[in-house]
Scaffold this motif. Structure first.
Motif, PDB file in Angstrom:
ATOM      1  N   LEU A 184       0.845  -1.159  -0.062  1.00 16.34           N
ATOM      2  CA  LEU A 184      -0.117  -0.043  -0.091  1.00 16.34           C
ATOM      3  C   LEU A 184       1.013   1.366   0.019  1.00 16.34           C
ATOM      4  O   LEU A 184       0.646   2.484  -0.988  1.00 16.34           O
ATOM      5  N   PHE A 185       2.027   1.343   0.890  1.00 16.46           N
ATOM      6  CA  PHE A 185       3.066   2.301   0.741  1.00 16.46           C
ATOM      7  C   PHE A 185       3.519   2.635  -0.484  1.00 16.46           C
ATOM      8  O   PHE A 185       3.640   3.857  -0.882  1.00 16.46           O
ATOM      9  N   VAL A 186       3.840   1.756  -1.276  1.00 18.93           N
ATOM     10  CA  VAL A 186       4.751   1.768  -2.537  1.00 18.93           C
ATOM     11  C   VAL A 186       3.498   2.235  -3.567  1.00 18.93           C
ATOM     12  O   VAL A 186       3.673   3.146  -4.476  1.00 18.93           O
ATOM     13  N   PHE A 187       2.376   1.903  -3.499  1.00 20.67           N
ATOM     14  CA  PHE A 187       1.460   2.422  -4.377  1.00 20.67           C
ATOM     15  C   PHE A 187       1.055   3.919  -4.030  1.00 20.67           C
ATOM     16  O   PHE A 187       0.863   4.630  -4.936  1.00 20.67           O
ATOM     17  N   ASN A 188       1.026   4.120  -2.792  1.00 22.70           N
ATOM     18  CA  ASN A 188       0.487   5.526  -2.612  1.00 22.70           C
ATOM     19  C   ASN A 188       1.867   6.594  -2.761  1.00 22.70           C
ATOM     20  O   ASN A 188       1.679   7.685  -3.037  1.00 22.70           O
ATOM     21  N   THR A 189       3.016   5.898  -2.838  1.00 21.44           N
ATOM     22  CA  THR A 189       4.111   6.939  -2.869  1.00 21.44           C
ATOM     23  C   THR A 189       4.795   7.064  -4.269  1.00 21.44           C
ATOM     24  O   THR A 189       5.233   7.965  -4.909  1.00 21.44           O
ATOM     25  N   GLU A 190       4.620   5.670  -4.908  1.00 27.28           N
ATOM     26  CA  GLU A 190       5.142   5.550  -6.226  1.00 27.28           C
ATOM     27  C   GLU A 190       4.081   5.220  -7.487  1.00 27.28           C
ATOM     28  O   GLU A 190       4.524   5.128  -8.779  1.00 27.28           O
TER      29      GLU A 190
END
Length: 94
Positions: free
Chosen positions: A24-30
């Motif tokens: 989820l973090f990677v989706f939201n940031t990258e």
């Protein structure tokens, strides 16, 4: 596009939470969206996980957009293991 993921935990549930939270973090940031995801290393004694995802950058012109996941939760998280497969149940905040 190719992306590697790592997660650690202190038990199976925290490992699952950490892994999903990293996705989820990677989706939201990258804005990276996995088309395929493979677990390449799983240590159930040290509770570590490595995975590789192949996909692309999210683009509203090419990808369908729906309800956005805001957070992963521990609420009612369940991991059911048997000899043939493992089923995972996770509730997410939207």
């Amino acid at each position: 596009m190719h992306r590697k993921f790592q997660a650690t935990g202190h038990d199976l549930h925290s490992l699952l939470f950490s892994f999903l939270d990293e996705l989820l973090f990677v989706f939201n940031t990258e804005f990276f969206v996995c088309q395929t995801l493979s677990i390449t290393s799983l240590d159930l004694e040290g509770f570590t996980l490595e995975a590789e995802g192949r996909g692309d950058t999210f683009d509203r012109a090419r990808h369908a957009a729906g309800t956005e996941i805001k957070a992963i939760t521990y609420s009612a998280m369940e991991v059911v293991q048997n000899a043939e497969r493992t089923d995972v149940y996770v509730i997410v905040d939207i």
